[in-house]
Design a protein around this motif. Structure first.
Motif, PDB file in Angstrom:
ATOM      1  N   PRO A   1       0.640  -1.584   0.311  1.00  0.00           N
ATOM      2  CA  PRO A   1      -0.081   0.289  -0.164  1.00  0.00           C
ATOM      3  C   PRO A   1       0.761   0.859   0.051  1.00  0.00           C
ATOM      4  CG  PRO A   1       0.148  -1.172   2.479  1.00  0.00           C
ATOM      5  CD  PRO A   1       0.623  -1.841   1.181  1.00  0.00           C
ATOM      6  N   HIS A   2       2.245   1.312  -0.308  1.00  0.00           N
ATOM      7  CA  HIS A   2       3.114   1.813  -0.305  1.00  0.00           C
ATOM      8  C   HIS A   2       4.332   2.191  -1.116  1.00  0.00           C
ATOM      9  CE1 HIS A   2       4.671   6.479   2.116  1.00  0.00           C
ATOM     10  NE2 HIS A   2       5.533   5.693   1.372  1.00  0.00           N
ATOM     11  N   THR A   3       3.800   2.979  -2.508  1.00  0.00           N
ATOM     12  CA  THR A   3       5.296   2.945  -2.825  1.00  0.00           C
ATOM     13  C   THR A   3       5.212   3.971  -4.070  1.00  0.00           C
ATOM     14  OG1 THR A   3       5.141   2.144  -5.690  1.00  0.00           O
ATOM     15  CG2 THR A   3       4.610   0.061  -3.872  1.00  0.00           C
ATOM     16  N   HIS A   4       6.642   3.863  -4.116  1.00  0.00           N
ATOM     17  CA  HIS A   4       7.048   5.365  -4.555  1.00  0.00           C
ATOM     18  C   HIS A   4       7.919   4.294  -6.215  1.00  0.00           C
ATOM     19  CE1 HIS A   4       6.518   8.160  -1.900  1.00  0.00           C
ATOM     20  NE2 HIS A   4       6.852   7.123  -0.988  1.00  0.00           N
ATOM     21  N   LEU A   5       6.666   3.912  -7.064  1.00  0.00           N
ATOM     22  CA  LEU A   5       6.923   2.785  -7.953  1.00  0.00           C
ATOM     23  C   LEU A   5       7.770   4.018  -9.430  1.00  0.00           C
ATOM     24  CD1 LEU A   5       7.124   0.410  -9.170  1.00  0.00           C
ATOM     25  CD2 LEU A   5       5.133   0.826 -10.150  1.00  0.00           C
TER      26      LEU A   5
ATOM     27  N   ALA B   1       0.921   3.405  -6.494  1.00  0.00           N
ATOM     28  CA  ALA B   1       2.271   3.790  -7.050  1.00  0.00           C
ATOM     29  C   ALA B   1       2.100   5.845  -6.979  1.00  0.00           C
ATOM     30  CB  ALA B   1       1.951   3.639  -8.196  1.00  0.00           C
ATOM     31  N   LYS B   2       2.669   6.218  -5.770  1.00  0.00           N
ATOM     32  CA  LYS B   2       2.888   7.318  -5.792  1.00  0.00           C
ATOM     33  C   LYS B   2       3.536   8.205  -7.136  1.00  0.00           C
ATOM     34  CE  LYS B   2       3.299   6.516  -0.168  1.00  0.00           C
ATOM     35  NZ  LYS B   2       1.900   7.255  -0.587  1.00  0.00           N
ATOM     36  N   SER B   3       3.270   9.659  -7.481  1.00  0.00           N
ATOM     37  CA  SER B   3       3.391  10.209  -8.232  1.00  0.00           C
ATOM     38  C   SER B   3       4.800  10.562  -6.919  1.00  0.00           C
ATOM     39  CB  SER B   3       2.644  11.293  -8.727  1.00  0.00           C
ATOM     40  OG  SER B   3       2.273  12.364  -7.573  1.00  0.00           O
TER      41      SER B   3
ATOM     42  N   ILE C   1      -1.105  10.372   4.503  1.00  0.00           N
ATOM     43  CA  ILE C   1       0.581  11.465   4.966  1.00  0.00           C
ATOM     44  C   ILE C   1       1.978  10.219   4.877  1.00  0.00           C
ATOM     45  CG2 ILE C   1      -0.495  11.019   7.125  1.00  0.00           C
ATOM     46  CD1 ILE C   1      -0.237  14.305   7.226  1.00  0.00           C
ATOM     47  N   HIS C   2       3.476  11.020   4.454  1.00  0.00           N
ATOM     48  CA  HIS C   2       3.989  10.685   5.366  1.00  0.00           C
ATOM     49  C   HIS C   2       4.609  11.517   6.508  1.00  0.00           C
ATOM     50  CE1 HIS C   2       4.932   9.122   1.432  1.00  0.00           C
ATOM     51  NE2 HIS C   2       5.701   8.733   1.535  1.00  0.00           N
ATOM     52  N   ALA C   3       3.946  10.966   7.586  1.00  0.00           N
ATOM     53  CA  ALA C   3       4.277  11.493   8.891  1.00  0.00           C
ATOM     54  C   ALA C   3       5.058  10.782  10.688  1.00  0.00           C
ATOM     55  CB  ALA C   3       2.964  11.527   9.720  1.00  0.00           C
TER      56      ALA C   3
ATOM     57  N   ALA D   1       2.164   7.197   7.330  1.00  0.00           N
ATOM     58  CA  ALA D   1       3.177   6.362   7.032  1.00  0.00           C
ATOM     59  C   ALA D   1       4.581   6.349   7.517  1.00  0.00           C
ATOM     60  CB  ALA D   1       2.945   6.153   5.492  1.00  0.00           C
ATOM     61  N   HIS D   2       5.240   5.758   7.818  1.00  0.00           N
ATOM     62  CA  HIS D   2       6.549   5.860   9.135  1.00  0.00           C
ATOM     63  C   HIS D   2       6.399   5.925   9.914  1.00  0.00           C
ATOM     64  CE1 HIS D   2       9.025   6.432   5.613  1.00  0.00           C
ATOM     65  NE2 HIS D   2       7.827   7.616   4.613  1.00  0.00           N
ATOM     66  N   LEU D   3       6.114   7.377  10.696  1.00  0.00           N
ATOM     67  CA  LEU D   3       5.308   7.282  12.351  1.00  0.00           C
ATOM     68  C   LEU D   3       6.395   6.776  13.194  1.00  0.00           C
ATOM     69  CD1 LEU D   3       1.694   5.893  11.765  1.00  0.00           C
ATOM     70  CD2 LEU D   3       2.478   7.834  11.589  1.00  0.00           C
TER      71      LEU D   3
ATOM     72  N   THR E   1       6.088  -1.854   1.516  1.00  0.00           N
ATOM     73  CA  THR E   1       7.488  -1.800   1.165  1.00  0.00           C
ATOM     74  C   THR E   1       8.451   0.412   0.787  1.00  0.00           C
ATOM     75  OG1 THR E   1       7.359  -1.325  -1.560  1.00  0.00           O
ATOM     76  CG2 THR E   1       7.473  -4.093  -0.798  1.00  0.00           C
ATOM     77  N   ASP E   2       7.388   0.628   0.774  1.00  0.00           N
ATOM     78  CA  ASP E   2       7.950   2.403   0.669  1.00  0.00           C
ATOM     79  C   ASP E   2       8.835   1.647  -0.656  1.00  0.00           C
ATOM     80  OD1 ASP E   2       8.466   4.797   0.545  1.00  0.00           O
ATOM     81  OD2 ASP E   2       9.659   4.459   2.702  1.00  0.00           O
ATOM     82  N   PHE E   3       8.596   0.953  -2.002  1.00  0.00           N
ATOM     83  CA  PHE E   3       9.835   1.378  -2.807  1.00  0.00           C
ATOM     84  C   PHE E   3      10.238   2.564  -3.070  1.00  0.00           C
ATOM     85  CE2 PHE E   3      10.379   0.574  -7.098  1.00  0.00           C
ATOM     86  CZ  PHE E   3      11.906  -0.237  -7.044  1.00  0.00           C
TER      87      PHE E   3
HETATM   88 FE    FE Z   1       7.284   6.730   1.279  1.00  0.00          FE
END
Ligand code: FE
Ligand code: NIG
Length: 423
Positions: free
Chosen positions: A79-83, A148-150, A249-251, A272-274, A324-326
């Motif tokens: 649920p969190h990638t920078h593909l 997948a994020k921009s 959010i990246h928090a 995410a992160h936290l 993954t936060d790929f």
């Molecule tokens: Fe990220």
């Protein structure tokens, strides 16, 4: 028999991990995988139509797969990638090993901004090809749905370019992609002296355009000291919500930045992160039903000393998910099984909790909890047959890919694990 004919039957699972649940798994339920020993499942028209014991699975079917006593589970959801990005940052990796910090590299113009420079230069076709190869590898590791994020374009043209690449890739690839607009990933070089103008670009031009063209389901912000502060983050996320983009959010990644509070206040679908959430922030998130997305790949790769208070989150009843936060800077890891191992070793999740976090809860983190993430009647028939006999082996064989067969919407998929191709 209820069904005259089904399209696929998978029988003889030593452990069929159903993950059945009425919602995201929290508290003690996180460790309940709904295991059926000697389990079987059937699919019709891409959906799961039956779940039960192998001895009761006497359907007529074109395809019957014998799992030979191995583990059968839902496909992983990442649920969190920078593909989508160009270039790579192994030189920064080496610098960090010599003691330069991630933040120092970023402040010196490297980090996200260096990937932005490479990504702006790359054509759609190049980015498509790079992202496709990465997705092939993810699929071979069992990921059947991914966000997948921009976020490496950071201007009007290039942010839209990345979201368009995600859209075309999702249409052509086995893995379903859920797109997130992350224009607020960093303030780009040309706006360093006028950050307000960049925020205006995001809120007045990009968010409306992204929403109008249906290019993203979510809007994300990197809320961090030196990037976007809580006030700016709220402004951007509220604007996204006005246009129908749910908030992510990246928090609290590198310092206590107030990100968890922002997540709860805006009713974010996930944070995410936290690594440094306040107790109040966690309570706010729980009340807003925000999913905490844990990224142990980033914790390892950035050699973080401060880890997220994961046990506290579980005790508080927060749904936790794994991803993954790929990405090329903080977590170049493709496979969810590796992330499961790291979540146990670094964050103290049990193997069962890690499986729930990487499937059903991960699906809820991208608003797909009603469609994927568990083996239940009516859900997409996204299944994995693993070459292990117990789910505990998934994180145990650290670095090993346990995926023997991937099934996506009832179809058997040939996977090919090719790694990054450098011309
Ligand atoms: Fe990220
Ligand atoms: O989630 N923290 C912000 N974004 C990414 C890292 C991006 C990069 O370093 O390129 C993350 O860790």
């Amino acid at each position: 028999m209820i069904f005259d004919k089904v399209d696929l039957v998978v029988r003889n699972a030593g452990q069929l991990l159903t993950l059945r649940s009425g919602g995201p798994k929290v508290g003690k339920d996180l460790a309940d995988l709904g295991i059926i020993e000697g389990g079987a499942t059937a699919a019709k028209d891409g959906k799961i139509c039956w779940v039960g014991l192998s001895q009761d699975a006497g359907f007529s079917s074109q395809r019957v797969l014998d799992a030979c006593g191995k583990v059968v589970m839902p496909g992983f959801v990442d649920p969190h990638t920078h593909l989508v990005f160009a270039g790579s940052r192994e030189d920064e990796f080496e610098q960090r090993l010599k003691g330069v910090s991630y933040r120092e590299i970023a402040e010196g113009g490297g980090g996200i901004r260096s990937t932005v420079r490479a990504t702006r230069k790359a054509s759609r076709e190049e980015l498509f090809d790079l992202a496709k190869r990465r997705l092939d590898v993810m699929l071979s590791w069992g990921t059947t749905t991914a966000e997948a994020k921009s976020g490496y374009g950071l201007n009007y043209t290039d942010e839209l370019k990345l979201l368009e690449v995600i859209r075309s890739l999702s249409g052509q690839h086995t893995v379903d992609l859920v797109p997130t607009f992350l224009g607020a990933h960093e303030v780009p070089d040309e706006y360093r002296e006028e950050r307000e103008a960049y925020i205006d670009l995001l809120t007045d031009e990009l968010i409306p355009e992204v929403a109008k063209r249906g290019l993203a389901r979510f809007c994300d912000v990197f809320c961090e000291e030196g990037v976007f502060d809580p006030v700016e983050s709220r402004t951007i996320l509220w604007r996204g919500q006005e246009f129908g983009l749910k908030a992510k959010i990246h928090a609290d990644e590198l310092s206590p930045s107030g990100g968890a509070e922002v997540a709860g206040e805006v009713g974010a679908i996930s944070a995410a992160h936290l690594n440094y959430p306040s107790e109040r922030g966690l309570a706010t998130m729980r009340d807003a039903r925000t999913v905490a997305v844990l990224l142990p790949g980033a914790s390892l790769f950035l050699k973080e000393n401060d880890l997220p208070p994961v046990r506290r989150m579980v005790e508080l009843g927060l749904p936790v998910a794994l991803a993954t936060d790929f990405n090329p800077g903080s977590s170049p890891v493709y496979g969810m099984p590796v992330v499961l191992s790291l979540s146990c070793l670094l964050f103290g999740l049990t193997p069962a909790e890690a499986v729930s976090a990487a499937t059903l809860n991960a699906a809820y983190a991208i608003d797909l909890g009603e469609r994927v993430g568990s083996i239940e009647v009516g859900k997409d028939a996204d299944l994995l047959i693993l070459n292990v006999e117990s789910y505990k082996e998934i994180p145990y064989w650290f670095g090993h890919n346990p995926v023997e067969l991937v099934i996506k919407r009832g179809e058997i998929i040939k996977t090919s694990a090719r790694t990054e191709n450098r011309e």
